[in-house]
Design a protein around this motif. Structure first.
Motif, PDB file in Angstrom:
ATOM      1  N   PHE A  30      38.299   2.958  17.524  1.00  0.00           N
ATOM      2  CA  PHE A  30      37.413   3.924  16.873  1.00  0.00           C
ATOM      3  C   PHE A  30      36.611   4.708  17.906  1.00  0.00           C
ATOM      4  O   PHE A  30      36.511   5.941  17.838  1.00  0.00           O
ATOM      5  CB  PHE A  30      36.474   3.197  15.914  1.00  0.00           C
ATOM      6  CG  PHE A  30      35.394   4.068  15.339  1.00  0.00           C
ATOM      7  CD1 PHE A  30      35.671   4.955  14.316  1.00  0.00           C
ATOM      8  CD2 PHE A  30      34.102   4.012  15.838  1.00  0.00           C
ATOM      9  CE1 PHE A  30      34.686   5.760  13.789  1.00  0.00           C
ATOM     10  CE2 PHE A  30      33.106   4.818  15.317  1.00  0.00           C
ATOM     11  CZ  PHE A  30      33.394   5.694  14.292  1.00  0.00           C
ATOM     12  N   LEU A  31      36.031   4.005  18.881  1.00  0.00           N
ATOM     13  CA  LEU A  31      35.204   4.662  19.898  1.00  0.00           C
ATOM     14  C   LEU A  31      36.018   5.639  20.740  1.00  0.00           C
ATOM     15  O   LEU A  31      35.554   6.735  21.076  1.00  0.00           O
ATOM     16  CB  LEU A  31      34.546   3.610  20.789  1.00  0.00           C
ATOM     17  CG  LEU A  31      33.522   2.684  20.105  1.00  0.00           C
ATOM     18  CD1 LEU A  31      33.016   1.638  21.089  1.00  0.00           C
ATOM     19  CD2 LEU A  31      32.361   3.475  19.534  1.00  0.00           C
ATOM     20  N   LEU A  32      37.243   5.247  21.079  1.00  0.00           N
ATOM     21  CA  LEU A  32      38.101   6.137  21.881  1.00  0.00           C
ATOM     22  C   LEU A  32      38.478   7.393  21.104  1.00  0.00           C
ATOM     23  O   LEU A  32      38.558   8.487  21.684  1.00  0.00           O
ATOM     24  CB  LEU A  32      39.368   5.384  22.318  1.00  0.00           C
ATOM     25  CG  LEU A  32      39.198   4.401  23.478  1.00  0.00           C
ATOM     26  CD1 LEU A  32      40.488   3.630  23.714  1.00  0.00           C
ATOM     27  CD2 LEU A  32      38.790   5.134  24.764  1.00  0.00           C
ATOM     28  N   VAL A  66      32.320  12.884  29.189  1.00  0.00           N
ATOM     29  CA  VAL A  66      32.579  12.000  28.050  1.00  0.00           C
ATOM     30  C   VAL A  66      32.564  10.537  28.490  1.00  0.00           C
ATOM     31  O   VAL A  66      32.107   9.653  27.746  1.00  0.00           O
ATOM     32  CB  VAL A  66      33.930  12.349  27.395  1.00  0.00           C
ATOM     33  CG1 VAL A  66      34.267  11.372  26.282  1.00  0.00           C
ATOM     34  CG2 VAL A  66      33.903  13.767  26.846  1.00  0.00           C
ATOM     35  N   GLY A  67      33.038  10.285  29.707  1.00  0.00           N
ATOM     36  CA  GLY A  67      33.064   8.914  30.216  1.00  0.00           C
ATOM     37  C   GLY A  67      31.676   8.298  30.300  1.00  0.00           C
ATOM     38  O   GLY A  67      31.495   7.108  30.042  1.00  0.00           O
ATOM     39  N   ILE A  68      30.689   9.102  30.668  1.00  0.00           N
ATOM     40  CA  ILE A  68      29.304   8.606  30.731  1.00  0.00           C
ATOM     41  C   ILE A  68      28.819   8.196  29.344  1.00  0.00           C
ATOM     42  O   ILE A  68      28.236   7.121  29.159  1.00  0.00           O
ATOM     43  CB  ILE A  68      28.373   9.679  31.332  1.00  0.00           C
ATOM     44  CG1 ILE A  68      28.712   9.899  32.810  1.00  0.00           C
ATOM     45  CG2 ILE A  68      26.911   9.284  31.173  1.00  0.00           C
ATOM     46  CD1 ILE A  68      27.993  11.062  33.436  1.00  0.00           C
ATOM     47  N   GLN A  73      27.664   3.819  25.504  1.00  0.00           N
ATOM     48  CA  GLN A  73      27.893   3.392  24.128  1.00  0.00           C
ATOM     49  C   GLN A  73      28.499   1.989  24.090  1.00  0.00           C
ATOM     50  O   GLN A  73      28.013   1.109  23.378  1.00  0.00           O
ATOM     51  CB  GLN A  73      28.823   4.380  23.417  1.00  0.00           C
ATOM     52  CG  GLN A  73      29.273   3.958  22.025  1.00  0.00           C
ATOM     53  CD  GLN A  73      28.159   3.991  21.005  1.00  0.00           C
ATOM     54  OE1 GLN A  73      27.244   4.787  21.126  1.00  0.00           O
ATOM     55  NE2 GLN A  73      28.222   3.118  20.021  1.00  0.00           N
ATOM     56  N   VAL A  74      29.567   1.779  24.851  1.00  0.00           N
ATOM     57  CA  VAL A  74      30.246   0.481  24.862  1.00  0.00           C
ATOM     58  C   VAL A  74      29.345  -0.600  25.445  1.00  0.00           C
ATOM     59  O   VAL A  74      29.253  -1.711  24.911  1.00  0.00           O
ATOM     60  CB  VAL A  74      31.558   0.579  25.662  1.00  0.00           C
ATOM     61  CG1 VAL A  74      32.170  -0.808  25.870  1.00  0.00           C
ATOM     62  CG2 VAL A  74      32.552   1.484  24.945  1.00  0.00           C
TER      63      VAL A  74
END
Length: 296
Positions: A30-32, A66-68, A73-74
């Motif tokens: 979902f997060l990806l 987006v990676g940040i 988030q994770v």
């Protein structure tokens, strides 16, 4: 003592780490997908100035952006969910916990991205740009919170369905022995009586100074009048839990209820193997609905 304490601490840490990995695996897809949506949004709509980069570096810079967001988030979501006993929190505390998580993730990722834009992308930081960064950083934690709420609701619904199925199995098991018992219905002066199996008794209905008993005998439906009041007959069947009053004039066997029908404010029961409708008053309507729901 210290060695034992170290071993226990190591074991507890391992359990929490395994729990964290399990939670991340459940949420990763979902997060990806949300992170990919943010990435495509940055490339197509370009809310952040990418003019100083060529095409390949623009892709890399957007991926870092987006990676940040994804990293914070994770990290924060996983740590909070694995190390805090959420099951012990009240609804208000869980709501406050969700808002705090959104605030923490948005704040840290916004600060990190501001430094990323300034020192990696050489982008001039303005109030308008910061506002857009905060808005973009809000997307992932807010959608994750909504996702958690729907997941929790889904699990609760599945649990309730499972509980209902287990209850229905218990009722069916109970029904097998229960309905083979015999009931003796006696008139007011004990001058008349009727012995009938629970499984064969459909309906008890008031008829002036009599009670009309509707029951099966083989494949045929029969009726018998016994001189008594419905209230007195109800006391005679108190030990049998399969009977419920649906109207001031009627008591039905719940195992013979086929369907609850209504038209406007009028309700009635369709009984198995019986064409005549049985009225349901509003006083007993909720009880009848509960019984039908449990019986499935």
């Amino acid at each position: 003592m210290s060695k034992r304490y170290f071993t226990v601490s190591l074991l507890m840490g391992s359990i929490k780490l395994n729990r964290l990995i399990t939670l991340l695996k459940e949420d990763l897809k979902f997060l990806l997908s949300i992170a990919l949506g943010i990435y495509l949004f940055l490339l197509f709509f370009q809310p952040i100035p990418f003019d100083q980069f060529d095409f390949n570096n623009r892709l890399l810079f957007a991926a870092g952006f987006v990676g940040i967001i994804f990293f914070f988030q994770v990290l924060i979501r996983g740590l909070l969910r694995s190390f805090l006993p959420l099951s012990r929190f009240s609804k208000d505390e869980l709501l406050m916990f969700s808002y705090s998580g959104i605030f923490l993730i948005t704040t840290l990722s916004s600060l990190a991205i501001a430094f990323y834009l300034r020192y990696v992308g050489s982008v001039t930081i303005t109030f308008h740009l910061v506002f857009k960064v905060i808005f973009i950083c809000l997307v992932l934690p807010v959608l994750s919170t909504i996702y958690d709420a729907f997941s929790s609701l889904k699990k609760r619904l599945e649990q309730e369905i499972q509980e209902k199925e287990n209850m229905q199995k218990e009722i069916r098991h109970y029904q097998e022995g229960y309905q083979n018992q015999s009931i003796e219905l006696i008139s007011v002066h004990q001058a008349d009586h009727l012995n009938v199996l629970v499984v064969d008794l459909l309906l008890l209905r008031s008829a002036d100074n009599y009670v009309e008993i509707i029951y099966r005998e083989g494949s045929k439906l029969k009726k018998k009048l016994i001189r008594n009041t419905l209230k007195a007959i109800e006391q005679q069947i108190n030990s049998f839990s399969g009977f419920v009053r649906c109207h001031r004039t009627s008591i039905v066997n719940v195992f013979h209820i086929e369907k609850l029908n209504h038209e406007g404010n009028s309700y009635w029961l369709k009984m198995k193997n019986m064409d005549e409708p049985v009225p349901v008053s509003r006083q007993y309507l909720l009880k009848i609905k509960e019984v039908i729901s449990v019986m499935g």
